[in-house]
Scaffold this active site. Structure first.
Site, mmCIF file in Angstrom:
data_model
loop_
_atom_site.group_PDB
_atom_site.id
_atom_site.type_symbol
_atom_site.label_atom_id
_atom_site.label_comp_id
_atom_site.label_asym_id
_atom_site.label_seq_id
_atom_site.Cartn_x
_atom_site.Cartn_y
_atom_site.Cartn_z
ATOM 1 N N ARG A 145 84.735 -35.122 -8.209
ATOM 2 C CA ARG A 145 84.424 -36.269 -9.069
ATOM 3 C C ARG A 145 85.551 -37.288 -9.099
ATOM 4 O O ARG A 145 85.342 -38.430 -9.509
ATOM 5 C CB ARG A 145 84.080 -35.811 -10.494
ATOM 6 C CG ARG A 145 85.196 -35.104 -11.207
ATOM 7 C CD ARG A 145 84.748 -34.570 -12.565
ATOM 8 N NE ARG A 145 84.571 -35.648 -13.541
ATOM 9 C CZ ARG A 145 85.568 -36.274 -14.168
ATOM 10 N NH1 ARG A 145 86.811 -35.947 -13.911
ATOM 11 N NH2 ARG A 145 85.317 -37.210 -15.044
ATOM 12 N N ASP A 164 88.572 -40.222 -19.165
ATOM 13 C CA ASP A 164 88.135 -38.891 -19.565
ATOM 14 C C ASP A 164 89.172 -38.161 -20.397
ATOM 15 O O ASP A 164 90.327 -38.514 -20.419
ATOM 16 C CB ASP A 164 87.884 -38.033 -18.324
ATOM 17 C CG ASP A 164 86.479 -38.211 -17.823
ATOM 18 O OD1 ASP A 164 85.651 -38.754 -18.562
ATOM 19 O OD2 ASP A 164 86.224 -37.805 -16.687
ATOM 20 N N GLU A 204 87.415 -5.661 -4.956
ATOM 21 C CA GLU A 204 88.570 -5.610 -5.869
ATOM 22 C C GLU A 204 89.703 -6.518 -5.440
ATOM 23 O O GLU A 204 90.531 -6.915 -6.257
ATOM 24 C CB GLU A 204 89.067 -4.157 -6.013
ATOM 25 C CG GLU A 204 88.589 -3.503 -7.294
ATOM 26 C CD GLU A 204 87.070 -3.549 -7.426
ATOM 27 O OE1 GLU A 204 86.563 -4.346 -8.243
ATOM 28 O OE2 GLU A 204 86.394 -2.824 -6.687
ATOM 29 N N PRO A 233 92.786 -14.500 -10.153
ATOM 30 C CA PRO A 233 93.411 -14.460 -11.481
ATOM 31 C C PRO A 233 94.933 -14.346 -11.393
ATOM 32 O O PRO A 233 95.618 -14.587 -12.377
ATOM 33 C CB PRO A 233 92.806 -13.214 -12.134
ATOM 34 C CG PRO A 233 91.701 -12.763 -11.251
ATOM 35 C CD PRO A 233 91.917 -13.351 -9.900
#
Ligand code: 9WO
Length: 248
Positions: A154, A169, A116, A89
Site C-alpha cells: 500500500r 495514516d 516446527e 517469531p
C-alpha cells in the site's frame, strides 16, 4: 517492486494479497508477486520437504535442499538483488518504520516456514533478516508474509488513490489515529462531535491532533514516549489529560 515468496502453500499468499488496494497494485503491475513451492524442487518420489529433528522432540523440520533449490530458482528469475527475509517469531519486530524501509527496496524474497522450524543452516547461509509480526506462534509463515506484503504494497507509489493518505495514516507521525465519523449526523448510537460539523478547519485539525495525542496517551504510552512532540502538542495533551481526569 518484486516480491517472491517461498511457501508450501503459495495459494494462501496469493489469496491473502489479492484484494483491495494491494490486489489492485498487483493487477496494475506496481507489485509483482510470484510464489515458489519447495515441494516442486524435492527430488524423491514422495516429494519430501521435512524430516525429524536431531536431538529428538515433537514435530518436523524443513530440510535444506528443496528450500535451497526453490530459492536459487527465485533469485534467478529476475536480475535485481533481493533481500531474503524469513518470517519467524524469532525475528525483529516489524514496525511502520521497517515497512517503509522494505517498501524502498527493489526486491524481496519472503521465506515462509511450516512444521516446527527450518533447518538452521539454510537460515544462516541464505537469509539476510528474520522478521516477526508479533509475539505469537502461527502454524506457518504465510499469513505473516501476507501482512508484510499488505503493509509494504500500500506504500508503493500509485497504490493509494490519494497520495497523501498513507502519510496521514496512523503511525505516519508515530501516533494513533483520531476517531472518524460519517453520516448520519444523528443516530441512536450517538451524534457526530459538533466540532467536526463546524467548518472551522483550523479548529478541526487542532481537535484531531489532540484526540490522536490523547488516545495514544491512553492506549499506547510506549508510542507516545517515542514520538517527537512540539510545545503545541504538549499543551494539547495536557489539556486532554485535564479533561479526561475531570471525566473520571
Ligand atoms: C512451533 C512450535 C511448537 C512448539 C513450541 C514452539 C514452537 N515454535 C514453533 C514455530 O515457531 N513454528 C514456526 C511456524 C516455524 C516457522 C514458521 N511458522 C511460524 C511463523 N509461526 N509463526 C510465525 C510467525 C512469523 C512472523 N511473525 C510472527 C509469527
Amino acid at each position: 517492486m518484486r516480491i517472491d515468496v517461498l511457501s508450501l502453500f503459495p495459494q494462501a499468499v496469493d489469496a491473502g494479497t489479492g484484494y483491495g488496494v494491494v490486489g489492485r497494485a498487483r493487477e496494475r503491475g506496481l507489485l509483482q508477486l510470484q510464489g515458489w513451492n519447495p515441494r516442486d524442487y524435492a527430488t524423491d518420489p514422495h516429494r519430501t520437504v521435512d524430516d525429524r529433528p536431531y536431538g529428538g522432540g515433537p514435530g518436523m523440520v524443513m530440510t535444506i535442499e528443496p528450500l535451497r533449490a526453490a530459492l536459487a530458482a527465485a533469485r534467478a528469475a529476475a536480475p535485481e538483488p533481493a533481500r531474503v527475509i524469513h518470517l519467524s517469531p524469532q525475528g525483529t519486530r516489524l514496525e511502520q518504520a521497517g515497512v517503509r524501509r522494505l517498501a524502498a527496496l527493489p526486491r524481496l524474497i519472503l521465506v515462509c516456514g511450516r512444521y516446527e522450524a527450518i533447518d538452521e543452516r539454510l537460515l544462516q547461509a541464505e537469509v539476510d533478516e528474520e522478521l516477526s509480526i508479533g509475539d505469537y506462534v502461527l502454524s506457518g509463515g504465510e499469513l505473516a508474509a501476507c501482512i508484510v506484503i499488505d503493509a509494504v504494497g500500500r506504500l508503493l507509489d500509485g497504490a493509494l488513490g490519494d497520495s497523501d493518505s498513507a502519510q496521514q495514516d496512523s503511525f505516519g507521525d508515530g501516533l494513533l489515529d483520531c476517531g472518524h465519523w460519517t453520516r448520519p449526523e444523528q443516530h441512536a448510537l450517538g451524534a457526530v462531535p459538533e466540532i467536526l460539523r463546524s467548518g472551522d478547519h483550523l479548529a478541526i485539525a487542532r481537535w484531531r491532533r489532540q484526540q490522536a495525542l490523547g488516545r495514544t496517551w491512553l492506549r499506547r504510552p510506549d508510542l507516545l514516549a517515542r514520538a517527537t512532540l512540539d510545545d503545541r502538542d504538549r499543551d494539547l495533551l495536557a489539556q486532554f489529560i485535564t479533561q479526561w481526569r475531570q471525566r473520571c
